[in-house]
Design a protein around this motif. Structure first.
Motif, PDB file in Angstrom:
ATOM      1  N   THR A   1       0.869  -1.180   0.000  1.00 10.81           N
ATOM      2  CA  THR A   1       0.000   0.000   0.000  1.00 10.81           C
ATOM      3  C   THR A   1       0.906   1.230   0.000  1.00 10.81           C
ATOM      4  O   THR A   1       2.104   1.156   0.303  1.00 10.81           O
ATOM      5  CB  THR A   1      -0.910   0.023   1.240  1.00 10.81           C
ATOM      6  OG1 THR A   1      -0.096   0.195   2.399  1.00 10.81           O
ATOM      7  CG2 THR A   1      -1.737  -1.258   1.351  1.00 10.81           C
ATOM      8  N   GLU A   2       0.338   2.374  -0.296  1.00 12.05           N
ATOM      9  CA  GLU A   2       1.098   3.621  -0.299  1.00 12.05           C
ATOM     10  C   GLU A   2       1.680   3.899   1.088  1.00 12.05           C
ATOM     11  O   GLU A   2       2.816   4.329   1.230  1.00 12.05           O
ATOM     12  CB  GLU A   2       0.234   4.789  -0.772  1.00 12.05           C
ATOM     13  CG  GLU A   2       0.979   6.102  -0.908  1.00 12.05           C
ATOM     14  CD  GLU A   2       2.174   6.039  -1.866  1.00 12.05           C
ATOM     15  OE1 GLU A   2       3.169   6.734  -1.591  1.00 12.05           O
ATOM     16  OE2 GLU A   2       2.107   5.294  -2.871  1.00 12.05           O
ATOM     17  N   ARG A   3       0.893   3.639   2.119  1.00 14.11           N
ATOM     18  CA  ARG A   3       1.344   3.892   3.488  1.00 14.11           C
ATOM     19  C   ARG A   3       2.490   2.944   3.862  1.00 14.11           C
ATOM     20  O   ARG A   3       3.447   3.345   4.514  1.00 14.11           O
ATOM     21  CB  ARG A   3       0.175   3.733   4.463  1.00 14.11           C
ATOM     22  CG  ARG A   3       0.451   4.417   5.753  1.00 14.11           C
ATOM     23  CD  ARG A   3      -0.663   4.549   6.713  1.00 14.11           C
ATOM     24  NE  ARG A   3      -1.922   3.942   6.399  1.00 14.11           N
ATOM     25  CZ  ARG A   3      -2.977   3.964   7.201  1.00 14.11           C
ATOM     26  NH1 ARG A   3      -2.913   4.586   8.351  1.00 14.11           N
ATOM     27  NH2 ARG A   3      -4.099   3.385   6.868  1.00 14.11           N
ATOM     28  N   GLN A   4       2.413   1.678   3.442  1.00 11.34           N
ATOM     29  CA  GLN A   4       3.503   0.743   3.700  1.00 11.34           C
ATOM     30  C   GLN A   4       4.786   1.183   2.988  1.00 11.34           C
ATOM     31  O   GLN A   4       5.875   1.105   3.539  1.00 11.34           O
ATOM     32  CB  GLN A   4       3.114  -0.669   3.250  1.00 11.34           C
ATOM     33  CG  GLN A   4       2.096  -1.341   4.132  1.00 11.34           C
ATOM     34  CD  GLN A   4       1.625  -2.663   3.543  1.00 11.34           C
ATOM     35  OE1 GLN A   4       1.523  -2.827   2.322  1.00 11.34           O
ATOM     36  NE2 GLN A   4       1.335  -3.611   4.423  1.00 11.34           N
TER      37      GLN A   4
END
Length: 170
Positions: free
Chosen positions: A4-7
């Motif tokens: 994910t973008e956050r990861q």
């Protein structure tokens, strides 16, 4: 494995800081999540792979490998590298013009490169040959002055170790 973008942001921040908690917060996770689970993100296989790939890419682009260093030192030693020197030239009253010229590496740089290569290949190690001889005597039982006098007479430069711990039978 897709991140994910956050990861991905977490992994990028972690590469910069090395702090899982701070990286988790900077990536947009809550403080409570970061406190309880930031190290779980580091165990995520996808994040691990991403971090390893990024570190390898950074390493390959920024850090000279051994072969590259040795090739550079060799080229300097052989005078194949060119230095740029800036020379001020007078062109009139109080007016100077700067001229750049290329010249091969100076002698001191070439000697220093040769020294570094020599150290790498162990050419400058001073070798000393030593010969020693000695006598080892093991005497189980009582130690007396007669034995000590014999050793001192026959082997005056020897070192004597005396075990004066009594035997268990005594």
């Amino acid at each position: 494995m897709k991140l994910t973008e956050r990861q991905r942001r977490f992994a990028d921040e972690y590469i910069i800081t090395g702090n899982a908690y701070r990286s988790c917060i900077d990536a947009g996770y809550s403080k409570s999540y970061a406190k309880a689970r930031s190290h779980d993100l580091l165990e995520n296989v996808g994040i691990k792979i991403y971090i390893d790939e990024r570190l390898n890419l950074l390493k390959s682009n920024k850090i000279a490998e051994q072969q590259e260093v040795l090739e550079y030192l060799t080229s300097v030693m052989r005078g194949q590298q060119q230095d740029v020197e800036v020379l001020p030239l007078s062109v009139g009253k109080g007016v100077q013009e700067l001229k750049t010229i290329e010249k091969r590496a100076d002698t001191s740089a070439r000697i220093r490169s040769a020294e570094l290569l020599g150290k790498r290949y162990g050419l400058w190690i001073e070798k000393q040959e030593t010969t020693t001889s000695g006598v080892v005597m093991i005497n189980v039982g009582e130690w007396n002055d007669e034995i000590e006098n014999e050793i001192n007479t026959n082997h005056p430069n020897s070192t004597i170790f005396i075990d004066d711990i009594p035997l268990e039978d005594d």
